[in-house]
Design an enzyme around this catalytic site. Structure first.
Site, short mmCIF file in Angstrom:
data_model
loop_
_atom_site.label_atom_id
_atom_site.label_comp_id
_atom_site.label_asym_id
_atom_site.label_seq_id
_atom_site.Cartn_x
_atom_site.Cartn_y
_atom_site.Cartn_z
N LYS A 41 -20.74 12.40 -18.28
CA LYS A 41 -19.57 12.12 -19.11
C LYS A 41 -19.28 13.21 -20.12
CE LYS A 41 -21.85 9.50 -22.76
NZ LYS A 41 -21.60 10.57 -23.74
N THR A 42 -20.34 13.83 -20.68
CA THR A 42 -20.12 14.88 -21.68
C THR A 42 -19.37 16.05 -21.06
OG1 THR A 42 -22.14 14.25 -22.84
CG2 THR A 42 -21.23 16.41 -23.35
N ASP A 221 -15.74 9.59 -27.76
CA ASP A 221 -16.93 9.55 -26.90
C ASP A 221 -17.83 8.40 -27.34
OD1 ASP A 221 -18.67 10.31 -24.92
OD2 ASP A 221 -19.60 11.93 -26.08
N GLU A 222 -18.67 7.91 -26.45
CA GLU A 222 -19.60 6.80 -26.74
C GLU A 222 -18.85 5.61 -27.35
OE1 GLU A 222 -22.48 6.82 -25.65
OE2 GLU A 222 -23.26 8.86 -25.57
N GLN A 252 -24.04 -0.03 -21.77
CA GLN A 252 -24.95 0.63 -22.71
C GLN A 252 -24.59 0.32 -24.16
OE1 GLN A 252 -26.64 4.60 -21.65
NE2 GLN A 252 -24.97 4.68 -20.19
N ARG A 618 -33.44 5.65 -18.22
CA ARG A 618 -33.97 6.89 -18.82
C ARG A 618 -34.88 7.63 -17.84
NH1 ARG A 618 -30.13 7.52 -21.37
NH2 ARG A 618 -29.44 5.69 -20.19
#
Length: 726
Positions: A41-42, A221-222, A252, A618
């Site tokens: 996504k970044t 973002d986020e 998330q 993770r």
């Protein structure tokens, strides 16, 4: 410009998969990018910023992109600038950094001094105690926390909903008194950095129109981590012609305890009409065997839009569920995992041990060193939160803003100058009766003793000398958009702020005071003060430089104190792992009552599932999950049932270590959902309040009946209770 094989697209787009490319090229209506864990996504959001400027001709200054940490904002800026250098002129910040930027440029409309200081949680607690002297510090901390939560929800002291959300005694009046005291200082707390811009944009049409005209593109973002107040700020910033694009993952959203609201992402298409949804489901991090377990957990949640992660990496073994006797065997198992990885040529830093609560780290901290396993504990006391550092920052904050009551209270009599509590209150009372200048009041206020008068005079003299060392600095232009908390431009021949900081630490007596504590306690306080001096070296010795430095400090509290360069196993809570990845992950402590807790209601239980999902995703190569039959609790050995989440994972997805696992109780608990309608032959209709595994008894179900009675049942032993609907 190099072209990719895709029909003449610019070369920097060539590495994007079809869904990522669709998100980057989207430009009509609004856009929700639903980005799964490890989906890149970044790269998408930074490429989109560069594409809008480079290919669509947008002025960089017209783009506002916000995220939640300075590290993420800096990464966003660096990656966008690597494609298109003019992205440096875009406004890429954290939410709070943007709020500070906005308020400094509209300080008068917000009722603030331009050089306001940002109060952290500890400062807010001090201010609460000043407003309510009879409160103990723990009580003041609790009230300060409640006020912070109210601001996260966008609630002011006069909001009608306040009593419905907050049951604290006399909360409305106390909140109002705190706000009055805070406004009198001319400073802001973290909640104000979001709520005050919303208020200014609502009440000042000229500022609102100017802001809407400037920011034609807004990216977040986020987004799943945004709270209600940040959602309100986004709506206030978005003008009628704005293009709004948010990137996040509803699966998330794990910071509800900080005010994060998953409904923000779920309701985005309804609030911003014409929204398209692009799902990024290709995972570049983990093997499919790991993703399958994560999906099996999170798909049980009802509050989600829905997506399915697909691994791009081939292979990978099934994750292991280790069924262990107790926490000692759990530690031994983790050591075995680490040793096996290192013997294969891996490093200690490849391995992370995750747990739900900080208290679980103690067993690992005690045992790993003796097993020859170095570890790094994430979540230790952070640099800017250490006593000696906060003392020095308080001196600097008062030099920046002479109305800063919290800073004055912290250091006026530290080190001791003979200024008693009564003299301190007299100075503060005099200051706020005459405009708020605490330093001037200290120089002129009467004191009961000659010692107190001398102490106040000495302190006032120190602050005057410190003020003389600072030049005025330049006003930043209205279109100034440096990076998050970036220092002002500095003449290379001008004096550095570090010289002034060193002077303040030495002349205030703090250096000798903390050096004495070093000798007694063997701490590193002087070294920490030296590091603070180093941190100020990039700023000019001006009032503007000092203000920028203090803002950078307050906005950078999220920095970790751990040494990321050390080759060591990482011990970390599940919450702290968000955004991280490790080749080998051990998720420890999957016992019912520990994770999840027995008292989690529907919303809490869904958030705990999301937390488990974050922990699972993770892992890149290996995943291990541990369950202990017994564990220490308050000094006693207690028996534990498996987490109900383990019953939600199909057994064929796992390899087992240590014996069989009886999941019948956990599976039974999963059938009795909180809120489910039930009927009992003797008590009539009701609904499930709680269901918890109960060992050999299966599950204990708590039911509230229409008669008003709340009773507990073991369905294994009664046929009279039945579910009539979900």
């Amino acid at each position: 410009m190099p072209a990719s094989p895709r029909g003449g697209q610019p070369g920097y787009l060539s590495g994007l998969n079809p869904e990522q490319l669709e998100a980057v090229l989207h430009e009509r209506g609004n856009l929700l990018i639903l980005a799964g864990a490890g989906s890149g996504k970044t790269r998408v959001i930074t490429t989109k910023i560069a594409w809008l400027i480079r290919e669509r001709g947008l002025a960089p200054e017209s783009i506002l992109a916000v995220t939640f940490t300075n590290k993420a904002a800096a990464e966003m800026r660096d990656r966008a600038c690597s494609i298109e250098p003019s992205c440096a002129r875009a406004n890429l910040r954290t939410f709070h950094s943007f709020g500070a930027w906005f308020l400094r440029r509209n300080a008068a409309a917000a009722g603030l001094d331009r050089d306001f200081t940002i109060y952290d949680d500890d400062d807010s607690t001090t201010l609460v105690r000043a407003a309510f002297p009879d409160m103990s510090r723990p009580e003041a901390g609790k009230l300060a926390s409640a006020i912070a939560r109210a601001k996260d929800y966008g609630l002011a002291p006069d909001s009608p909903e306040l009593e419905r959300r907050f049951a604290e005694r006399d909360f409305r009046r106390r909140y109002a008194d705190y706000e009055s005291r805070l406004r009198a200082t001319g400073n802001v707390d973290f909640g104000d950095l979001i709520s005050l811009p919303v208020r200014v944009l609502d009440r000042e049409p000229a500022i609102r129109e100017r802001t809407h005209a400037r920011f034609r593109v807004i990216l977040v973002d986020e987004y799943q981590d945004s709270n209600v107040a940040q959602f309100e700020l986004l709506k206030a910033l978005a003008g009628p012609e704005a293009y709004v694009c948010v990137v996040g993952d509803d699966d998330q959203s794990i910071y509800r305890f900080r005010g994060a609201e998953v409904k923000n992402i779920l309701s985005f298409p309804d609030v911003f009409p014409g929204t398209s949804i692009v799902k990024l489901e290709r995972n570049y991090r983990s093997y499919q065997s790991i993703l399958d377990i994560a999906s099996s957990i999170v798909e049980k949640n009802e509050g989600r839009i829905g997506k399915t992660l697909r691994a791009t990496r081939k292979g990978g073994e099934k994750p292991v569920l280790a069924v262990l006797r107790d926490h000692e065997e759990e530690v031994a198992y983790c050591v075995r995992v680490v040793d096996a990885h290192v013997r294969k040529g891996g490093s200690f830093s490849d391995v992370a041990i995750l747990y739900r609560t900080n208290a679980q780290s103690l067993a690992f901290e005690r045992a790993l060193p003796s097993a020859g396993v170095p570890y790094r504990l994430v979540g230790a006391l952070r640099f800017y939160e250490r006593e000696e550092v906060k003392d020095a920052l308080a001196i600097l904050a008062l030099a920046s803003n002479r109305r800063d009551e919290v800073a004055f209270r912290r250091v006026a009599n530290k080190p001791a100058r003979g200024i008693g509590a009564a003299s301190l209150e007299a100075v503060i009372g005099m200051a706020f009766a005459e405009g708020g200048d605490l330093v001037a009041a200290a120089a002129n206020a009467p004191a009961k003793s000659a010692k107190a008068r001398a102490g106040l005079s000495s302190f006032a003299s120190l602050m005057a000398r410190l003020s003389e060392r600072l030049g005025p600095g330049d006003e930043p232009p209205d279109d100034d958009v440096p990076g998050p908390s970036a220092p002002p431009a500095m003449d290379p021949h001008a004096e550095k702020l570090s010289v002034v900081v060193e002077y303040a630490i030495r002349e205030s007596g703090l250096l000798e005071f903390h050096k004495g504590q070093d000798e007694v306690a063997g701490t590193q306080k002087v070294a920490n003060l030296d590091e603070l001096v180093n941190a100020a070296a990039d700023y000019p010795a001006t009032r503007t430089g000092l203000s920028a430095f203090l803002e950078a400090v307050e906005l950078d509290r999220a920095m970790s104190s751990g040494d990321s360069g050390q080759d060591a196993v990482t011990l970390i809570t599940m919450h702290n792992t968000k955004g991280l990845e490790f080749p080998v992950v051990v998720i420890a402590g999957m016992e019912q009552g520990l994770f999840p807790r027995d008292d989690d209601g529907d919303e809490d239980l869904e958030e705990q599932r999301r937390l488990f999902y974050v922990a699972l995703t993770r892992a890149k190569d290996e995943l291990h999950i541990t369950y202990c039959r017994r564990r220490l609790f308050r000094g006693r050995i207690m028996d534990y049932q498996p987490s109900r989440f383990l019953a939600e994972v199909p057994k064929e997805m796992l390899r087992f270590f240590g014996g069989k696992l009886d999941l019948s109780a956990a599976e039974a608990a999963g059938k009795w959902k909180t809120g489910a309608a039930v009927y009992h032959d003797d008590h009539g209709s009701g609904y499930v309040v709680k269901a918890a595994p109960a060992g050999e008894a299966g599950v204990c179900v708590t039911v509230h009946f229409e008669t008003g009675r709340t009773l507990q049942f073991f369905p294994k032993f009664t046929k009279k209770l039945e579910i009539i609907s979900d």
